[in-house]
Design a protein around this motif. Structure first.
Motif, mmCIF file in Angstrom:
data_model
loop_
_atom_site.group_PDB
_atom_site.id
_atom_site.type_symbol
_atom_site.label_atom_id
_atom_site.label_comp_id
_atom_site.label_asym_id
_atom_site.label_seq_id
_atom_site.Cartn_x
_atom_site.Cartn_y
_atom_site.Cartn_z
ATOM 1 N N PRO A 143 -0.253 2.965 -3.471
ATOM 2 C CA PRO A 143 -0.600 2.417 -2.032
ATOM 3 C C PRO A 143 0.418 0.914 -2.111
ATOM 4 O O PRO A 143 0.894 0.853 -1.024
ATOM 5 C CB PRO A 143 -1.952 1.776 -2.170
ATOM 6 C CG PRO A 143 -2.638 3.167 -2.881
ATOM 7 C CD PRO A 143 -1.776 2.958 -3.843
ATOM 8 N N MET B 214 4.079 7.702 -2.054
ATOM 9 C CA MET B 214 3.661 6.629 -1.112
ATOM 10 C C MET B 214 2.053 6.637 -1.343
ATOM 11 O O MET B 214 1.319 5.666 -1.341
ATOM 12 C CB MET B 214 3.945 6.763 -0.038
ATOM 13 C CG MET B 214 5.746 6.392 0.132
ATOM 14 S SD MET B 214 6.336 6.908 1.794
ATOM 15 C CE MET B 214 5.510 5.900 2.700
ATOM 16 N N ALA B 215 1.354 7.699 -0.968
ATOM 17 C CA ALA B 215 -0.353 7.884 -1.232
ATOM 18 C C ALA B 215 -0.750 7.628 -2.704
ATOM 19 O O ALA B 215 -1.706 6.982 -2.665
ATOM 20 C CB ALA B 215 -0.612 9.267 -0.662
ATOM 21 N N GLY C 169 3.696 2.606 -1.097
ATOM 22 C CA GLY C 169 3.664 2.989 0.421
ATOM 23 C C GLY C 169 3.744 2.019 1.369
ATOM 24 O O GLY C 169 4.245 2.342 2.259
ATOM 25 N N TYR C 170 2.602 0.746 1.186
ATOM 26 C CA TYR C 170 2.682 -0.057 2.069
ATOM 27 C C TYR C 170 4.086 -0.630 2.338
ATOM 28 O O TYR C 170 4.857 -0.985 3.354
ATOM 29 C CB TYR C 170 1.762 -1.198 1.863
ATOM 30 C CG TYR C 170 1.788 -2.301 2.571
ATOM 31 C CD1 TYR C 170 1.440 -2.483 3.973
ATOM 32 C CD2 TYR C 170 2.619 -3.469 2.258
ATOM 33 C CE1 TYR C 170 1.323 -3.288 4.784
ATOM 34 C CE2 TYR C 170 2.792 -4.782 2.974
ATOM 35 C CZ TYR C 170 2.287 -4.842 4.202
ATOM 36 O OH TYR C 170 2.135 -5.764 5.048
ATOM 37 N N SER D 77 8.237 2.305 -9.998
ATOM 38 C CA SER D 77 8.052 2.954 -8.742
ATOM 39 C C SER D 77 9.424 3.642 -8.491
ATOM 40 O O SER D 77 9.237 4.823 -7.937
ATOM 41 C CB SER D 77 7.457 2.344 -7.558
ATOM 42 O OG SER D 77 6.472 1.504 -7.734
ATOM 43 N N GLN E 83 5.837 11.353 0.423
ATOM 44 C CA GLN E 83 4.480 11.132 0.945
ATOM 45 C C GLN E 83 3.530 11.097 -0.030
ATOM 46 O O GLN E 83 2.662 10.341 -0.164
ATOM 47 C CB GLN E 83 4.262 12.023 2.047
ATOM 48 C CG GLN E 83 5.029 11.853 3.319
ATOM 49 C CD GLN E 83 4.865 12.876 4.307
ATOM 50 O OE1 GLN E 83 4.258 13.807 4.184
ATOM 51 N NE2 GLN E 83 4.898 12.470 5.718
#
Length: 180
Positions: A126, A122-123, A129-130, A27, A119
């Motif tokens: 998940p 992150m989408a 993103g969380y 990530s 963004q």
């Protein structure tokens, strides 16, 4: 330096920052493609209240003062953030405008993220993103408490140690460690 080598170097720099500690390296490599480093000299404005919010910052070294324009009082210092703090959450919410003004107090080195790319990342991921939203929520909570403290002078507001594992130095009034 090749793009891949830069991505690995940037990912290592990201993993060293407390805000991103424990984020999986894969990530971080994806995020690293959307980050740049910049040093602000003392006195330079990082962003101004009301401007479009399209960046997110991680302070590596230095100090950044956050001010709020208060009718009848002018600029009121909300807090000063130090090394290892996260800066900027206004990009997450419409109208995507900075809610405070940020100014480098001393020479300050920061990692700067392109928030459109953040963004998308992150989408697409998940769990990432969380986790990032959980951490940004802690930043927002801290700013809310700091603003309330400055505007009311209420020393009984709960503060340090309640929001997460990434700590930074607050250098204003109370001079305590806090989570951002």
């Amino acid at each position: 330096m090749t793009a891949i080598a830069h991505q690995h170097t940037a990912a290592a720099a990201l993993s060293d920052h407390p805000f991103l500690s424990s984020i999986p390296i894969g990530s971080l490599r994806r995020l690293a493609t959307h980050v740049q480093t910049r040093t602000y000299p003392a006195g330079e404005q990082v962003f101004r209240e009301g401007q479009v919010a399209n960046r997110f910052f991680l302070i590596r070294h230095g100090l950044v003062r956050l001010d709020l324009e208060v009718g009848g009082r002018g600029q009121v210092e909300v807090e000063t953030l130090g090394s290892d703090c996260a800066l900027g959450w206004s990009w997450l919410f419409s109208p995507y405008r900075w809610q405070l003004t940020a100014t480098a107090v001393e020479r300050t080195s920061m990692l700067i993220f392109d928030t459109d790319a953040m963004q998308i990342a992150m989408a697409a991921d998940p769990p990432l993103g969380y986790e990032l939203m959980r951490r940004f929520s802690a930043v927002m909570f801290d700013r809310l408490i700091a603003t309330r403290l400055q505007l009311t002078g209420d020393a009984n507001i709960p503060t340090a140690g309640t929001t997460g594992p990434w700590a930074g130095r607050r250098t204003s009034a109370a001079n305590w460690r806090h989570d951002v």
